[in-house]
Design an enzyme around this catalytic site. Structure first.
Site, PDB file in Angstrom:
ATOM      1  CG  ASN A 405      -2.125   0.925   1.046  1.00 39.94           C
ATOM      2  OD1 ASN A 405      -2.047   1.926   0.346  1.00 39.94           O
ATOM      3  ND2 ASN A 405      -3.234   0.588   1.680  1.00 39.94           N
ATOM      4  CG  ASP A 406       1.608   3.056   3.724  1.00 35.18           C
ATOM      5  OD1 ASP A 406       0.527   3.592   3.398  1.00 35.18           O
ATOM      6  OD2 ASP A 406       1.817   2.547   4.830  1.00 35.18           O
ATOM      7  CB  VAL A 407       6.058   0.720  -0.750  1.00 38.08           C
ATOM      8  CG1 VAL A 407       6.543   0.611   0.676  1.00 38.08           C
ATOM      9  CG2 VAL A 407       5.325  -0.545  -1.180  1.00 38.08           C
TER      10      VAL A 407
END
Length: 478
Positions: A405-407
């Protein structure tokens, strides 16, 4: 003046060989292709160091030593066989806690019986009984060793509980935590300095207790998004604790091993911080992220997005020339790495070029995704780090994101108000089509922010358990 006993040259040679093995082991671990050889060299070096220590020191009877080695070896063997690769982050945290506690116990044993460790001189006062006076340099080493070891133990326990789900990954912010932490650190350092002039038991045990306490307080405020840095940082702490006790025990092998682990862990922590555009001090001071971001998640459902099926994904990837797979923690939770490797094999049978893109902080510890892919026998030459593959997304037909998600969040490059702004991310949005596997649209990543990628025109959301979705795609590729 006490003079140190001369070192047996054969012992020094054995410890030097062990140290060389440890250095070569670290070099081998720098690449997945040579990691097994690196592990073997590390095991050989440790065996040499342990056997040399046992042969040259009268520690205990052979029966006691054999029983201890048998029990410890059996526990390690059973643990290694039973622990799933997806649980490796918490296992590493647990191992760090054992190293920290070992340093505390060795320091306590040396304090209670300094003559047995050769770190004390007998003092005969004019009045009273003779007593063992611990040498000043040994008191410094002992104080630092017990402090770092206690911090490593208690911090690793909190990290284990967060990683294992026994404790919320959301940061727990205590009021005035920075003042409390600075005060405790100052007290610990002051007491260690005082310990040099006064070896009273209350000083030693107070340093130990305060160090256990600050270990808890340092890790509790750190959120799930910062766990890769926490794991590598605790790895560094365990090394410095071992090195400090190596000086106390006059054991060259412990000094070399501890210094190697401490320095390599510190370098890795720095690399992890750079990968998240975070300063090391800011991570230790508080961290960011949590389990969810209710506001962002609620607003996200009001935005238009496209939903696809396993058949849609199979068709798009079958027609592609190149597919880049981006694994994340969602893959680890679903244990989908074997199904993912099978999907990759199927695509290659259809003439599709398959590559894997790994972000440095994907997962819950450094190298987490590499370990899982290696377990599934994904070829090493298909796995690439961020800086080596980011330029290829613009020429890629399909980017297949499985639980990362964040990456992959483009907001890291555009939204200055985002907590992940400035963090280097994988440029998956540049691919012609993005397939994103996620359980639902309602959740957010560990940084607590919504992913802009979900709502791009070229993104198709595949909402399901990661393993089940990949297995359905594999069936559709037949």
């Amino acid at each position: 003046m006490h003079e140190a006993a001369p070192v047996n040259p054969w012992v020094a040679l054995a410890y030097m060989v062990a140290g060389i093995c440890f250095i070569l082991a670290l070099r081998g671990l720098s690449s997945p292709a040579t990691s097994r050889r690196g592990n073997r060299l590390g095991m050989i070096g440790m065996a040499i160091a342990v056997i040399t220590t046992l042969v040259t020191h009268e520690i205990a009877s052979p029966i006691e030593l054999g029983a201890a080695i048998l029990i410890g070896g059996a526990i390690g063997w059973v643990t290694a066989r039973r622990i799933a690769m997806t649980a490796m982050p918490q296992l590493v945290a647990a191992f760090h806690s054992l190293v920290g506690m070992a340093a505390v116990l060795v320091a306590a044993a040396a304090f209670l019986n300094p003559q047995a460790f050769g770190i004390a001189d007998i003092v005969i006062p004019l009045i009273g009984e003779p007593f063992a006076s611990i040498r000043q340099v040994s008191r410094i080493e002992m104080g630092l060793g017990v402090a770092i070891g206690a911090i490593t133990f208690s911090g690793s326990v909190i990290a284990f509980l967060k990683l294992n789900g026994n404790m919320s990954g959301k940061p727990i912010m205590l009021p005035g935590r920075h003042v409390i932490n600075l005060g405790l650190i100052a007290a610990i350092l002051g007491l260690i300095a005082y310990f040099v002039t006064d070896q009273s038991p209350w000083v030693f045990w107070t340093v130990t207790a305060l160090s256990f306490l600050i270990g808890f307080l340092l890790i509790i405020p750190i959120g799930g998004a910062d766990m890769p840095v926490v794991v590598s940082m605790l790895n560094s702490y365990s090394g410095w604790a071992a090195a400090a006790m190596g000086f106390t025990l006059h054991n060259t092998a412990m000094i070399i091993t501890g210094a190697l682990v401490g320095s390599s862990g510190a370098i890795l922590s720095y690399i992890m911080c750079r990968a998240m555009n975070r300063s090391f001090i800011s991570v230790i001071a508080g961290g960011f992220g949590g389990d969810s971001g209710g506001g962002a998640a609620a607003a996200a459902t009001d935005r238009p997005w496209k939903r696809g099926s396993a058949e849609d994904a199979a068709f798009l990837m079958q027609q592609a020339e190149q597919v880049i797979i981006v694994p994340g923690y969602g893959m680890a939770v679903a244990q989908a790495q074997h199904a993912l490797r099978e999907m990759g094999d199927k695509l290659k049978e259809h003439g599709v070029r398959v590559k894997y893109a790994i972000h440095p902080v994907a997962g819950r510890m450094p190298g987490h995704m590499n370990v899982l892919l290696a377990e599934a026998n994904v070829p090493y030459d298909e796995v690439f780090e961020l800086e080596d593959i980011n330029s290829e997304f613009a020429q890629t037909d399909v980017a297949f994101v499985i639980g990362a998600n964040d990456v992959t969040n483009p907001a890291a490059k555009t939204d200055k108000s985002s907590p992940i702004y400035g963090m280097p991310v994988l440029d998956v949005e540049k691919a012609k089509t993005v397939l994103f596997i996620k359980r639902s649209m309602g959740g957010v990543g560990y940084a607590g922010v919504d992913n802009e990628l979900f709502y791009r025109d070229n993104t198709m959301m595949l909402l399901a358990d990661a393993k089940k979705m990949v297995e359905e795609i594999v069936k559709s590729l037949d």
